[in-house]
Write a protein that holds these residues in place. Sequence first.
Motif, PDB file in Angstrom:
ATOM      1  N   ALA A  61      67.093 -21.523  22.216  1.00  0.00           N
ATOM      2  CA  ALA A  61      65.909 -20.864  22.776  1.00  0.00           C
ATOM      3  C   ALA A  61      66.270 -19.481  23.323  1.00  0.00           C
ATOM      4  N   LEU A  62      67.403 -19.388  24.017  1.00  0.00           N
ATOM      5  CA  LEU A  62      67.847 -18.101  24.541  1.00  0.00           C
ATOM      6  C   LEU A  62      68.131 -17.131  23.404  1.00  0.00           C
ATOM      7  N   GLN A  63      68.812 -17.610  22.374  1.00  0.00           N
ATOM      8  CA  GLN A  63      69.130 -16.728  21.246  1.00  0.00           C
ATOM      9  C   GLN A  63      67.865 -16.277  20.511  1.00  0.00           C
ATOM     10  N   ASN A  64      66.876 -17.142  20.416  1.00  0.00           N
ATOM     11  CA  ASN A  64      65.602 -16.746  19.804  1.00  0.00           C
ATOM     12  C   ASN A  64      64.958 -15.624  20.602  1.00  0.00           C
ATOM     13  N   TYR A  65      65.019 -15.717  21.921  1.00  0.00           N
ATOM     14  CA  TYR A  65      64.501 -14.652  22.767  1.00  0.00           C
ATOM     15  C   TYR A  65      65.285 -13.363  22.546  1.00  0.00           C
ATOM     16  N   ARG A  66      66.603 -13.460  22.515  1.00  0.00           N
ATOM     17  CA  ARG A  66      67.440 -12.269  22.366  1.00  0.00           C
ATOM     18  C   ARG A  66      67.230 -11.573  21.014  1.00  0.00           C
ATOM     19  N   LYS A  67      66.731 -12.303  20.026  1.00  0.00           N
ATOM     20  CA  LYS A  67      66.448 -11.729  18.706  1.00  0.00           C
ATOM     21  C   LYS A  67      64.995 -11.262  18.572  1.00  0.00           C
ATOM     22  N   SER A  68      64.195 -11.491  19.607  1.00  0.00           N
ATOM     23  CA  SER A  68      62.755 -11.230  19.529  1.00  0.00           C
ATOM     24  C   SER A  68      62.424  -9.752  19.749  1.00  0.00           C
ATOM     25  N   GLU A  69      61.250  -9.368  19.286  1.00  0.00           N
ATOM     26  CA  GLU A  69      60.745  -8.013  19.519  1.00  0.00           C
ATOM     27  C   GLU A  69      60.575  -7.767  21.018  1.00  0.00           C
ATOM     28  N   LEU A  70      60.196  -8.802  21.760  1.00  0.00           N
ATOM     29  CA  LEU A  70      60.026  -8.672  23.205  1.00  0.00           C
ATOM     30  C   LEU A  70      61.339  -8.246  23.856  1.00  0.00           C
ATOM     31  N   PHE A  71      62.414  -8.957  23.581  1.00  0.00           N
ATOM     32  CA  PHE A  71      63.707  -8.622  24.165  1.00  0.00           C
ATOM     33  C   PHE A  71      64.164  -7.238  23.722  1.00  0.00           C
ATOM     34  N   ILE A  72      64.027  -6.948  22.446  1.00  0.00           N
ATOM     35  CA  ILE A  72      64.462  -5.649  21.929  1.00  0.00           C
ATOM     36  C   ILE A  72      63.736  -4.524  22.659  1.00  0.00           C
ATOM     37  N   GLY A  73      62.444  -4.700  22.904  1.00  0.00           N
ATOM     38  CA  GLY A  73      61.678  -3.701  23.640  1.00  0.00           C
ATOM     39  C   GLY A  73      62.087  -3.588  25.094  1.00  0.00           C
ATOM     40  N   VAL A  74      62.218  -4.734  25.755  1.00  0.00           N
ATOM     41  CA  VAL A  74      62.597  -4.740  27.174  1.00  0.00           C
ATOM     42  C   VAL A  74      63.986  -4.137  27.353  1.00  0.00           C
ATOM     43  N   TRP A  75      64.923  -4.585  26.559  1.00  0.00           N
ATOM     44  CA  TRP A  75      66.308  -4.114  26.688  1.00  0.00           C
ATOM     45  C   TRP A  75      66.412  -2.641  26.314  1.00  0.00           C
ATOM     46  N   GLY A  76      65.630  -2.225  25.322  1.00  0.00           N
ATOM     47  CA  GLY A  76      65.635  -0.826  24.919  1.00  0.00           C
ATOM     48  C   GLY A  76      65.179   0.100  26.037  1.00  0.00           C
ATOM     49  N   LEU A  77      64.225  -0.355  26.858  1.00  0.00           N
ATOM     50  CA  LEU A  77      63.759   0.441  27.999  1.00  0.00           C
ATOM     51  C   LEU A  77      64.716   0.349  29.192  1.00  0.00           C
ATOM     52  N   THR A  78      65.375  -0.794  29.340  1.00  0.00           N
ATOM     53  CA  THR A  78      66.215  -1.041  30.511  1.00  0.00           C
ATOM     54  C   THR A  78      67.605  -0.435  30.369  1.00  0.00           C
ATOM     55  N   LYS A  79      68.199  -0.559  29.220  1.00  0.00           N
ATOM     56  CA  LYS A  79      69.597  -0.159  29.017  1.00  0.00           C
ATOM     57  C   LYS A  79      69.894   1.285  29.429  1.00  0.00           C
ATOM     58  N   PRO A  80      69.047   2.266  29.116  1.00  0.00           N
ATOM     59  CA  PRO A  80      69.371   3.644  29.518  1.00  0.00           C
ATOM     60  C   PRO A  80      69.316   3.889  31.026  1.00  0.00           C
ATOM     61  N   LEU A  81      68.783   2.952  31.771  1.00  0.00           N
ATOM     62  CA  LEU A  81      68.642   3.107  33.217  1.00  0.00           C
ATOM     63  C   LEU A  81      69.891   2.691  33.990  1.00  0.00           C
ATOM     64  N   PHE A  82      70.828   2.013  33.323  1.00  0.00           N
ATOM     65  CA  PHE A  82      72.001   1.441  33.993  1.00  0.00           C
ATOM     66  C   PHE A  82      72.965   2.498  34.512  1.00  0.00           C
TER      67      PHE A  82
END
Length: 98
Positions: A61-82
Amino acid sequence: MLVRIVKMGFYKQNVEVFLENFEATKTKIRAFEGCTFLELYRDKNDPSIFFTYSYWESEEALQNYRKSELFIGVWGLTKPLFSIRPEVWSVEKLESLK
């Protein structure tokens, strides 16, 4: 059950951006198939450090989330903020006392 813990540190000027993004996406993350719990914590000594705790029915279930468009979008917005490299743990809950 799998518990996913993520530690994230942000540049001070990015904290509000992160919080706004979390607010906008938290219900979608929580409603993702296999996610049964989601919380956000802030470090008491450093207000730019955050932790997410999420519970997943399985590793799949976690891996399905990590492969999802939702995760890709969230992580794409979050990663540059670190300001620091995020730290991630997947753990099994052994006990919970209430």
